[in-house]
Every structure is written in structure tokens, then in C-alpha cells.
Design an enzyme around this catalytic site. Structure first.
Site, PDB file in Angstrom:
ATOM      1  CG  HIS A   1      -1.768  -1.164   1.396  1.00  0.00           C
ATOM      2  ND1 HIS A   1      -3.058  -1.192   0.915  1.00  0.00           N
ATOM      3  CD2 HIS A   1      -1.564  -2.387   1.958  1.00  0.00           C
ATOM      4  CE1 HIS A   1      -3.627  -2.364   1.190  1.00  0.00           C
ATOM      5  NE2 HIS A   1      -2.730  -3.118   1.819  1.00  0.00           N
TER       6      HIS A   1
ATOM      7  CG  HIS B   1      -3.585 -10.198   4.751  1.00  0.00           C
ATOM      8  ND1 HIS B   1      -4.858 -10.697   4.801  1.00  0.00           N
ATOM      9  CD2 HIS B   1      -3.710  -8.909   4.386  1.00  0.00           C
ATOM     10  CE1 HIS B   1      -5.698  -9.742   4.471  1.00  0.00           C
ATOM     11  NE2 HIS B   1      -5.046  -8.651   4.216  1.00  0.00           N
TER      12      HIS B   1
ATOM     13  CG  ASP C   1      -1.200  -5.937   4.418  1.00  0.00           C
ATOM     14  OD1 ASP C   1      -1.440  -4.997   3.635  1.00  0.00           O
ATOM     15  OD2 ASP C   1      -2.016  -6.338   5.263  1.00  0.00           O
TER      16      ASP C   1
ATOM     17  CG  HIS D   1      -1.124   3.776   8.997  1.00  0.00           C
ATOM     18  ND1 HIS D   1      -2.159   4.301   8.251  1.00  0.00           N
ATOM     19  CD2 HIS D   1      -1.308   2.432   8.972  1.00  0.00           C
ATOM     20  CE1 HIS D   1      -2.939   3.322   7.814  1.00  0.00           C
ATOM     21  NE2 HIS D   1      -2.440   2.169   8.232  1.00  0.00           N
TER      22      HIS D   1
ATOM     23  N   GLY E   1      -2.248  -1.345  10.237  1.00  0.00           N
ATOM     24  CA  GLY E   1      -1.211  -1.480   9.217  1.00  0.00           C
ATOM     25  C   GLY E   1       0.165  -1.142   9.739  1.00  0.00           C
TER      26      GLY E   1
HETATM   27  O1  DOR Z   1      -3.578  -3.572   8.380  1.00  0.00           O
HETATM   28  C1  DOR Z   1      -3.976  -3.299   7.250  1.00  0.00           C
HETATM   29  N1  DOR Z   1      -3.655  -2.145   6.664  1.00  0.00           N
HETATM   30  N2  DOR Z   1      -4.753  -4.172   6.636  1.00  0.00           N
HETATM   31  C2  DOR Z   1      -5.354  -3.877   5.476  1.00  0.00           C
HETATM   32  O2  DOR Z   1      -6.083  -4.662   4.989  1.00  0.00           O
HETATM   33  C3  DOR Z   1      -5.155  -2.558   4.842  1.00  0.00           C
HETATM   34  C4  DOR Z   1      -3.933  -1.933   5.288  1.00  0.00           C
HETATM   35  C5  DOR Z   1      -3.862  -0.464   4.994  1.00  0.00           C
HETATM   36  O3  DOR Z   1      -4.068  -0.091   3.832  1.00  0.00           O
HETATM   37  O4  DOR Z   1      -3.576   0.308   5.918  1.00  0.00           O
HETATM   38 ZN    ZN Z   2      -3.177  -4.964   2.476  1.00  0.00          ZN
HETATM   39 ZN    ZN Z   3      -5.835  -6.787   3.717  1.00  0.00          ZN
END
Ligand code: DOR
Ligand code: ZN
Ligand code: ZN
Length: 401
Positions: free
Chosen positions: A61, A200, A270, A274, A286
Site C-alpha cells: 500500500h 495475508h 502488506d 502510517h 497497518g
Molecule cells: O492492516 C492493514 N492495513 N490491513 C489492510 O487490509 C489494509 C492496510 C492499509 O491499507 O492500511
Molecule cells: Zn493490504
Molecule cells: Zn488486507
């Protein structure tokens, strides 16, 4: 260019080889003594260090566009290059969500000349039923990603009819599916005869569901993120909050077992950065991952995992599953996406060394299993163990769709 004295796994055998690269492709893999007479412009002696096919991370991401205060294409791709990731496939929960052809085109344009490594995109399935858009973009994306559970980005799809249409029109579906939703996804894949990629996996019971689906002959693949292998719920705190959440030690073990017996096909990080401020001030799911996935997996080299399986799950299988052209293995004719690692250099992972824009790593203080000495994308050094060289990253192509 010639890479000399490379420790490689080639056709299943470990050995020291020289690798000749021309126009970004591997053209020869020699026994060292055979190359002397060639006229070569650039020679890099890697001194018997391991040369692996570049890591392909099918689950990132990068937050670009729209959330680029957390990460952007440039910083995210630096993190990749530093971690030995030569191709990443980005998820659609950017802003706006990648759910129309027009938005995909904008995302492609936005990424041009900004990445150190190669990349691709997953398209997003929308609760408003964007199956017509899926038809239009099939050739340009790795998969349709569907969220069957709520997570960052409000992309949950719940309605049966919509899910059916999304599956019907996709070439392959990737899902965020936890526990019962894994059954729902497998059921849809079975009914519509679609390849399915379970992102995941985090629980023993999910590995068992995947094992059974594979036994049934379905084209169902599974991914595990390093944090679900290395971390567990006893360590959870506001920083280590992600979806799926950390599970029990027994789940870690089942995931390793699944990885080693071929039930789980890939490692995907994944990578979901942040800022620390967000992580500390509100519930934010995340954690970052691309910078450390290879060095973490190398910690378990010759313990929980062997070199052959490591290369399979980190490079070969993601390329195969998403039909990424010319990538994933060390072979003549393939892109010279290579990572040189010194597995004797076990360095402490530190927040201060992080290049991801989020500025932190969940593995601060952990000792890595090897140091990336250089990362090559299509024969060009993009990271030399210290600096980032050139943003030559391009979008990947997909086979026969
Ligand atoms: O922990 C996560 N963060 N799981 C997700 O499915 C999305 C991801 C995010 O985009 O922050
Ligand atoms: Zn993800
Ligand atoms: Zn996910």
C-alpha cells in the site's frame, strides 16, 4: 555487464557462477572460468555473496495518490530497493480508490519516473459493482482486489450479487478475507472457476481451509505476511495493530508449516505505512514491511526455511500467480532483477535507518539475517547498499490475458 562470483541456486543446484547481463536481461549464466575472453563494459565482483532473483512483493500500500503524507511512490520504492524488492504490486485503497479505468490511468501516470523498482497495480472491486470497469482494465492489472472484511480505506463489499459479478469478470481475484470470509471467497472461486489469491493468511484454521481447497484441485493461492510469521498477539500494542491482527504462537507455527509444505505460496508484506503520530493517536491498522521482509526471512535460512523455498515464495510464485512477464527466476532470457545479499552481515534493524516516509519499523532492535549489498532492476543498480541510484522503475506486463 558481468556479475562475477555469484553464489546462486541455478536449476536447483547451488554453485558459484558469473551472470552476463545485456539490455537488462540475463543472457548467460556461466561457470566462472569460461568468461575471460568476453569484452564487457562493466564488471561487478560480488565475492561469493548470494545473488537471488529480486523479491516480488505482491501486496503493498504505497499510499500514492491521495495519502502521500504516509508514503509515496518514490519513498516506498526506495524502501523496496533497500529491502531487495525489485517489483511491487500496489493495492487499490489509495485515494481515490482504484476502481475505474480513468482512476487507474491516473495512477499509472502519477507513478511514471518516480519509482526505483518495477511495479504493478491491483484493481479494486467496488460495492457499487464496477464489473464493467474490470472488463476494460484486465490486461493492465495484476488482479481484482476485493475486501470481504472492513479495513483501511472503506472498500468492503458485502452483497452476494455484486461479489458474483466482480468474480465473474475478473481474471484472478485477490481477497482480504479473514476466517469465515475465507470460506465465502473459496466458494465464489469454485462457483465461477476463478483463480483466487488469499492475502495475508494469519490463522491455523485458514491454512487448513487453503490446504483442503488445493486438495480439491481449485486454483487457490495463499500469502503470508512476515509479521504473521514472526510476531504474535502477546507482543501486540498500538503500533503492532494491523488487519488481520496478530494471532497466537500456534498460528505462527501453522503458517510456517504451510509455507514449507507448499500450501502457502507467497510472502507478501502488506506494507501499510502510517505515520507514528497516527499510530499513537488513534486506532490505525497497518505496519510497514517491504524494507525488512527479505532480511527477516533470511534469519530463518537453514532453520525454518531453505534457500529454494525462500526464492520460490518471495520471487517465483508471485510472478507465476499474477503472470508477470519475464520476472521471478534466475534464468536466461529473464529480466536481470537481482539482489546481492551478504548473509554473514547480521545487522540490527533501526528506526533511524528507515527510508519509508513513515519513518519507523516494527522491527526496531531486531537483528536481520543478512544485508542487501545491491539491488538491480533490469540490469541497473538502483541501490548499492548505501545510496539510491536511479528511478528506472516501470510498470510490469502480464502474460496472455
Ligand atoms: O492492516 C492493514 N492495513 N490491513 C489492510 O487490509 C489494509 C492496510 C492499509 O491499507 O492500511
Ligand atoms: Zn493490504
Ligand atoms: Zn488486507
Amino acid at each position: 555487464m558481468l556479475l562475477k562470483n555469484c553464489k546462486v541456486l541455478y536449476h536447483g543446484e547451488e554453485g558459484i557462477k558469473d551472470i552476463l547481463v545485456q539490455d537488462g536481461k540475463i543472457v548467460k549464466i556461466y561457470n566462472c572460468s569460461e568468461v575471460e575472453e568476453l569484452d564487457i563494459d562493466e564488471i561487478i565482483d560480488v565475492d561469493g555473496n548470494w545473488v537471488l532473483p529480486g523479491v516480488i512483493d505482491a501486496h503493498t500500500h504505497m499510499r500514492d495518490p491521495g495519502l502521500d503524507y504516509k508514503e509515496d511512490f518514490e519513498t516506498g520504492s526506495m524502501a523496496c530497493a533497500k529491502g531487495g524488492v525489485t517489483t511491487f504490486i500496489d493495492m487499490p485503497n489509495t485515494v481515490p480508490n482504484t476502481t475505474t479505468e480513468e482512476i487507474l490511468t491516473a495512477k499509472e501516470r502519477n507513478s511514471k519516473n518516480r519509482s526505483y523498482v518495477d511495479y504493478g497495480f491491483h484493481f479494486g472491486g467496488s460495492r457499487l459493482d464496477n464489473s464493467e470497469e474490470i472488463k476494460k482494465v484486465k490486461r493492465r492489472v495484476a488482479s481484482t482486489k476485493i475486501f470481504l472484511n472492513m479495513s483501511t480505506g472503506d472498500m468492503l463489499v458485502e452483497e452476494d450479487k455484486v461479489l458474483e459479478n466482480l468474480f465473474k469478470e475478473s481474471k484472478i481475484v485477490s481477497v482480504h478475507a479473514e476466517e469465515d470470509m475465507v470460506d465465502r471467497a473459496i466458494d465464489l472461486a469454485r462457483r465461477f472457476r476463478k483463480p483466487l489469491y488469499l492475502c495475508h493468511l494469519s490463522k491455523k484454521s485458514e491454512v487448513e481451509k487453503l490446504r483442503a481447497a488445493k486438495k480439491e484441485g481449485l486454483k487457490i493461492y495463499g500469502e503470508v505476511a512476515p509479521h504473521h510469521l514472526f510476531l504474535d498477539s502477546t507482543m501486540a500494542n498500538s503500533l503492532l495493530l494491523m488487519k488481520p491482527e496478530l494471532k497466537e504462537k500456534e498460528d505462527n507455527e501453522a503458517l510456517w508449516e504451510g509455507l514449507m509444505d507448499g500450501t502457502i505460496d507467497t510472502i507478501g508484506t502488506d506494507h501499510a505505512p502510517h505515520t507514528l503520530e497516527e499510530k499513537n493517536s488513534k486506532v490505525t491498522y497497518g505496519i510497514p514491511g517491504v524494507e525488512n521482509s527479505l532480511e527477516l526471512m533470511l534469519k530463518e535460512l537453514n532453520k525454518k526455511i531453505d534457500m529454494k523455498t525462500l526464492q520460490k515464495v518471495m520471487s517465483e510464485n508471485p510472478a507465476k500467480i499474477f503472470k508477470i512477464e519475464n520476472k521471478g527466476i534466475l534464468e536466461i532470457g529473464y529480466d536481470a532483477d537481482l539482489v546481492v545479499v551478504d548473509i554473514t552481515r547480521k545487522e540490527v534493524i533501526k528506526n533511524e535507518d528507515v527510508v519509508s516516509k513513515c519513518g519507523w519499523t516494527p522491527y526496531d532492535g531486531v537483528v536481520g539475517g543478512g544485508k542487501v549489498l545491491s539491488t538491480l532492476v533490469r540490469g541497473k543498480v538502483v541501490y548499492d547498499g548505501n545510496s539510491f541510484i536511479e528511478k528506472i522503475g516501470e510498470g510490469v506486463s502480464y502474460k496472455n490475458v
